[in-house]
Motif scaffolding. Structure first.
Motif, mmCIF file in Angstrom:
data_model
loop_
_atom_site.group_PDB
_atom_site.id
_atom_site.type_symbol
_atom_site.label_atom_id
_atom_site.label_comp_id
_atom_site.label_asym_id
_atom_site.label_seq_id
_atom_site.Cartn_x
_atom_site.Cartn_y
_atom_site.Cartn_z
ATOM 1 N N SER A 257 -3.615 6.121 -3.817
ATOM 2 C CA SER A 257 -2.581 6.951 -4.428
ATOM 3 C C SER A 257 -3.090 8.364 -4.692
ATOM 4 O O SER A 257 -2.405 9.354 -4.402
ATOM 5 C CB SER A 257 -2.112 6.306 -5.734
ATOM 6 O OG SER A 257 -1.184 7.122 -6.406
ATOM 7 N N ALA A 262 -2.730 5.316 2.660
ATOM 8 C CA ALA A 262 -2.607 3.866 2.531
ATOM 9 C C ALA A 262 -3.961 3.226 2.823
ATOM 10 O O ALA A 262 -4.871 3.880 3.358
ATOM 11 C CB ALA A 262 -1.549 3.330 3.501
ATOM 12 N N GLU A 332 1.393 4.972 2.602
ATOM 13 C CA GLU A 332 1.152 4.685 1.196
ATOM 14 C C GLU A 332 1.116 3.180 0.982
ATOM 15 O O GLU A 332 1.626 2.393 1.791
ATOM 16 C CB GLU A 332 2.228 5.317 0.311
ATOM 17 C CG GLU A 332 3.637 4.835 0.580
ATOM 18 C CD GLU A 332 4.670 5.523 -0.292
ATOM 19 O OE1 GLU A 332 5.725 4.922 -0.524
ATOM 20 O OE2 GLU A 332 4.411 6.661 -0.738
#
Length: 354
Positions: A257, A262, A332
């Motif tokens: 994050s 990701a 993500e």
């Protein structure tokens, strides 16, 4: 120490109801004696002035940055109130040392606020201070100052630790890039399963653990092992890093994050001790606990592909086990690929204080 207060400030909320005087197994020393008898011997750095002044000095060495981190631990939240005092001391200090190591920093000193409960004893304090002294010798760090007070609830300890590294070389959690590989030191889940055994000792038998395995898990819960010797390798090769304190999956999510990326890891690639592997074979919930439980205090790092061999070799050379467990990707979120090749669904991702 001056009467106006010093690095350990006795002006308010003194943790003694009996005043000063020689400490015995049944009496409790006053605030000034706590500082002079127990804490001042821990303050060997000249900048601490023997805890006799209102502040400490940390020399700013040319070409270096000072890294600062803080952790607070509370009884029956982060440790059991009846844990060995030396273990409690080590856990709170080592939690901070683990943060420094993950930033690539070497320890320089620490401040401690010690809030003692109403039933504290001189014997407990002696054992607690002995634990700090042992760890100071082990990790090359010294007490610089802090505060002591009476806790309205249970024992609470807060440590602010300082580390040094070459200027501009800190490794943030936000530097991971697509194409990086994900590595973790040591083994994952030992402390979480050790904690589970404290709550339910019968799980040792249910998981098929022998006495040595159960003892290993208990030890990893009580005595975390921060990877301080890995700091230089992290600083040299990693693009992002943090320590695994809230759980492997949760901390990987923090990294992803913060970095805007990701991550994908393979469940079968996560390094497990024989005890956690045994428990996981019998109870799938134990494996999920290992992935999401906290207090591993291992280093989780993303490393550019061209630096992977150097990272492995540097850690192997100093005896720190390290395992590649996945990759950083564009996008993500976190994907954990199970042993069956399918994404796992986890009930939770990490330890939460609230």
């Amino acid at each position: 120490m001056s009467e106006a207060g010093g690095p350990f400030d006795p002006r308010a909320n003194a943790p003694s109801e009996t005043g000063g005087g020689p400490a015995t197994a049944t009496s409790r020393p006053g605030e000034f004696e706590i500082i002079e008898r127990y804490l001042a011997p821990l303050a060997s750095d000249p900048g601490a002035a023997g805890l006799s002044d209102d502040a400490a000095v940390i020399t700013a060495e040319p070409g270096t940055d000072l890294v600062v981190t803080k952790d607070a631990l509370a009884a029956d939240v982060h440790f059991f109130a009846d844990d060995p005092p030396g273990s409690i001391a080590s856990k709170v200090l080592r939690a901070n040392l683990s943060d420094l190591a993950a930033k690539g920093a070497t320890p320089a000193g620490y401040l401690m606020a010690l809030a003692l409960p109403s039933d504290w004893t001189a014997d407990w304090l002696e054992a607690f201070v002995a634990g700090l002294a042992d760890d100071q010798d082990r990790y090359g760090i010294t007490l610089l100052g802090g505060d002591t007070l009476k806790a309205s609830g249970g024992l609470t300890i807060s440590i602010t630790a300082f580390g040094r590294l070459p200027a501009g070389s800190i490794v943030r959690r936000s530097g991971a890039k697509p194409g990086d590989r994900v590595f973790v030191t040591g083994t994952i889940g030992d402390a979480a399963l050790g904690l589970a055994l404290r709550f339910e000792p019968g799980k040792a038998s249910a998981w098929g653990l022998d006495d040595a395995m159960a003892a290993h898990l208990a030890d990893r819960y009580l005595w975390p092992q921060p990877r301080t010797t890995a700091a230089a390798a992290v600083r040299r090769f990693a693009s992002a890093a943090l320590d695994v304190s809230d759980g492997l999956i949760g901390d990987l999510a923090h990294m992803a994050s913060s970095s805007g990326v990701a991550a994908r890891i393979g469940a079968a690639d996560v390094p497990l001790s024989p005890a956690v592997a045994q428990a996981s074979r019998i109870d799938p919930a134990a494996f999920e606990m290992a992935l999401t439980g906290g207090d591993d205090f291992e280093i989780l790092a993303s490393v550019p592909e061209q630096s992977c061999d150097g990272f492995r070799d540097a850690l192997t050379a100093i005896g720190v086990p390290v395992t590649e467990i996945g990759s950083i990707e564009a996008g993500e979120g976190i994907v954990v690929v199970g042993r069956d090749g399918q994404p796992m669904t986890l009930a939770g991702t990490s330890f939460s204080h609230f």
